[in-house]
Enzyme design. Structure first.
Site, short mmCIF file in Angstrom:
data_model
loop_
_atom_site.label_atom_id
_atom_site.label_comp_id
_atom_site.label_asym_id
_atom_site.label_seq_id
_atom_site.Cartn_x
_atom_site.Cartn_y
_atom_site.Cartn_z
N GLU A 44 0.86 -1.18 0.00
CA GLU A 44 0.00 0.00 0.00
C GLU A 44 0.90 1.23 0.00
O GLU A 44 1.72 1.40 0.90
CB GLU A 44 -0.92 0.03 1.22
N ASP A 96 9.57 7.38 0.33
CA ASP A 96 8.78 8.14 -0.63
C ASP A 96 8.47 7.25 -1.83
O ASP A 96 9.31 6.45 -2.25
CB ASP A 96 9.55 9.38 -1.07
N ASP A 118 -3.10 11.90 -2.51
CA ASP A 118 -3.17 13.35 -2.72
C ASP A 118 -3.59 13.62 -4.17
O ASP A 118 -2.94 13.14 -5.10
CB ASP A 118 -1.79 13.96 -2.45
N LYS A 122 -3.74 20.90 -9.27
CA LYS A 122 -3.25 21.81 -10.30
C LYS A 122 -2.61 21.02 -11.44
O LYS A 122 -1.89 20.06 -11.21
CB LYS A 122 -2.25 22.80 -9.70
N ASP A 154 -12.24 9.76 -3.28
CA ASP A 154 -13.53 10.45 -3.30
C ASP A 154 -13.48 11.65 -4.24
O ASP A 154 -14.46 12.37 -4.37
CB ASP A 154 -13.92 10.91 -1.89
N THR A 193 -10.56 2.71 4.73
CA THR A 193 -9.51 3.43 5.43
C THR A 193 -10.14 4.41 6.42
O THR A 193 -11.36 4.60 6.43
CB THR A 193 -8.63 4.23 4.44
N TYR A 195 -9.85 7.66 6.27
CA TYR A 195 -10.44 8.71 5.46
C TYR A 195 -11.76 8.26 4.86
O TYR A 195 -12.74 9.02 4.81
CB TYR A 195 -9.49 9.09 4.31
N GLU A 196 -11.80 7.04 4.40
CA GLU A 196 -13.00 6.52 3.75
C GLU A 196 -14.20 6.52 4.69
O GLU A 196 -15.32 6.87 4.31
CB GLU A 196 -12.71 5.11 3.24
#
Length: 214
Positions: A44, A96, A118, A122, A154, A193, A195-196
């Site tokens: 992941e 990273d 993320d 832009k 999302d 997750t 966030y989910e």
């Protein structure tokens, strides 16, 4: 997103037997030297606080899981979850995503999970998106033929970008939806997750795609 620094997080990660840092990466040796198992290797990228990767490891003990996260103050929260219920098939890596080729050998990874990455909204930052051609090319180098990525977000604009990106890169799109929770069959096996859980509670629809590298 502003990250709160956690004093001592970096040192704790470096001392933990569950975490590998930049100087300890086991390129080509994750199965033999770390997990001591030839089970499939799933990673992941951007593991965050670790709910997804730890739940997946419990649910699938026959698969080896690596959670990659570049921020020490975030990864230490995932470490808390691993230490609370340790298993032999889960490890964490502080690194990273741009350094994947330093971490994995060719044909070493079976599946990659990208959860709520993320969006880099832009246009000039498009190459930083984890579903851009730049990163898909990296995944191709480390993934076994027939391996796949699973991506959830999302952010509809990012999802549409990702659909176009995987097609343009020649990956086979196996599944996609703009409303994961409206698909009862796919949602039945879904591991959310942190966030989910928050996003769905606020009424956000979750997009998901599965694409295979052939």
């Amino acid at each position: 997103m502003r990250l709160r620094n956690i004093p001592g997080a970096r040192q704790r990660l470096e001392e933990s037997p569950f975490v590998y840092v930049e100087t300890e990466l086991k390129k080509g040796e994750w199965s033999n030297c770390v997990f001591k198992s030839t089970a499939p290797l799933h990673i992941e990228i951007g593991t965050g606080k670790g709910r997804f990767i730890t739940q997946m490891a419990k649910k699938h003990p026959d698969i080896n899981y690596l959670g990659l996260e570049k921020y020490s103050s975030v990864l230490v929260k995932a470490l808390n979850k691993v230490e609370a219920d340790p298993g032999e098939n889960i490890k964490l890596v502080r690194m990273d995503a741009t350094d994947l080729n330093m971490c994995f050998e060719e044909d070493e990874v079976n599946k990659i999970y990208l959860n709520f990455s993320d969006p880099w909204p832009k246009d000039r930052h498009a190459k930083r998106r984890l579903t851009s051609d730049r990163f898909l090319s990296q995944y191709e180098k480390i993934m076994k033929p027939g391996g796949c990525i699973e991506f959830k977000t999302d952010n509809t604009a990012l999802f549409e970008f990702s659909l176009e990106s995987v097609r343009d890169q020649g990956w086979k799109l196996l599944y996609h939806t703009f409303d994961l929770y409206g698909d009862m069959e796919m949602c039945a096996d879904n591991v959310p997750t942190e966030y989910e859980i928050r996003f769905t509670a606020n009424g956000n629809k979750i997009c998901k795609l599965i694409a295979a590298f052939e």
